[in-house]
Design a protein around this motif. Structure first.
Motif, short mmCIF file in Angstrom:
data_model
loop_
_atom_site.label_atom_id
_atom_site.label_comp_id
_atom_site.label_asym_id
_atom_site.label_seq_id
_atom_site.Cartn_x
_atom_site.Cartn_y
_atom_site.Cartn_z
N LYS A 1 3.79 3.72 -0.86
CA LYS A 1 2.66 2.88 -1.61
C LYS A 1 3.18 2.38 -2.69
CE LYS A 1 -0.75 5.77 -2.42
NZ LYS A 1 -1.90 5.10 -1.65
N TYR B 1 -5.64 -4.65 -9.46
CA TYR B 1 -4.75 -4.75 -8.39
C TYR B 1 -4.70 -3.26 -8.04
CZ TYR B 1 -3.27 -8.88 -10.55
OH TYR B 1 -2.64 -10.24 -10.95
N ASP C 1 -4.07 -0.35 -5.03
CA ASP C 1 -2.74 0.32 -4.56
C ASP C 1 -2.61 -0.34 -3.03
OD1 ASP C 1 -2.94 1.91 -6.61
OD2 ASP C 1 -3.31 3.55 -5.43
N GLU C 2 -1.17 -0.34 -2.72
CA GLU C 2 -1.09 -1.12 -1.35
C GLU C 2 -0.26 -0.14 -0.59
OE1 GLU C 2 1.02 -5.00 -1.83
OE2 GLU C 2 -0.06 -5.25 -3.89
N TYR D 1 1.89 0.76 3.09
CA TYR D 1 2.80 0.15 4.03
C TYR D 1 3.31 0.95 4.94
CZ TYR D 1 2.31 -4.14 1.43
OH TYR D 1 1.67 -5.35 0.68
#
Length: 260
Positions: free
Chosen positions: A215, A224, A226-227, A229
């Motif tokens: 994360k 922005y 959270d991302e 993957y």
């Protein structure tokens, strides 16, 4: 081999503290600890790794010595001054004149030159979309203190610098800030800040491991999100951890944007 490493570390800490002339409570205040119980514990167990650099710098001893390694307690750098004195003794901080320098100024004994990492646009053929890649740029260098890197646990040979762009971590790291990167630390420690090569784009994110991948989080979480993957996305999108951010700095224009 020492059979009792904790005992040796505790002994080293007690010796350094006594030699500094500080009490446990005074050291706790200098380190901004909530109370001096931590200091009391360190006398038996030694200083934990995450605090070793800061404690060593405060007590003016070598970090490796404090950690129980077979090195001198002090060397020419740590012996230049003594540990901070307690209140009413002498000021904790002394302002000294700044020394201007340029690329022709010789490095001081305790300085190294860090290399610049930058997002570079690669040449492309006709009709092809230009790609970027994060790579070292020859020429620009940043002078940096070995003592600072030592306190952060950074090997100077692994240190590079880069420039932050954007406000995803505002106001912690401003756009245009210079950051120091430890390329020797690419293992994810939850909550640490890392420099990332994301398919050729330079990014700075807090990283956290997840069961399926990683994360990415921004300090400016209001703007922005959270991302997340997974491992397949990490491979497909060429996500590469360049190293841990161990230092950052920035100029502050007189009419700069509001920080809050």
């Amino acid at each position: 081999m020492n059979k009792h490493p904790q005992h040796l570390k505790g002994q080293r800490f007690r010796q350094a503290l006594e030699d500094s002339g500080l009490s446990g409570a005074e050291l706790a205040r200098l380190l901004d600890l909530e109370n001096d119980q931590n200091v009391t514990n360190w006398k038996a167990r030694g200083v934990p790794a995450y605090m070793a650099g800061q404690v060593a710098m405060t007590l003016a001893v070598e970090r490796e010595w404090l950690e129980g390694k077979d090195v001198p307690m002090r060397n020419s750098n740590t012996a230049r001054g003594s540990a901070p004195k307690a209140a009413n003794d002498s000021p904790l901080y002394v302002l000294e004149p700044m020394a201007p320098w340029d690329s022709h100024t010789p490095l001081e004994e305790d300085e190294v030159e860090l290399r610049l990492y930058k997002e570079v646009e690669l040449s492309s053929g006709p009709g092809k979309v230009a790609r970027t890649e994060v790579q070292e740029i020859t020429g620009p260098k940043l002078r940096f203190s070995r003592a600072t890197m030592r306190s952060c646990g950074v090997d100077p040979s692994n240190a590079v610098f880069a420039t932050n762009s954007g406000n995803s971590n505002h106001p912690l790291i401003l756009s245009g800030a210079t950051v120091g990167i430890d390329k020797g630390m690419t293992r994810i420690i939850d909550g640490e800040i890392y420099a990332i090569d994301h398919d050729g784009h330079f990014r700075i994110k807090f990283l956290q491991r997840t069961p399926n991948g990683v994360k990415m989080r921004s300090f400016n979480s209001d703007e922005y999100a959270d991302e997340d993957y997974d491992f397949d996305q990490i491979m497909a999108q060429r996500v590469v951890i360049l190293g841990r951010i161990f230092w950052w700095s920035s100029i502050r224009p007189l009419k700069g944007p509001s920080l809050i």
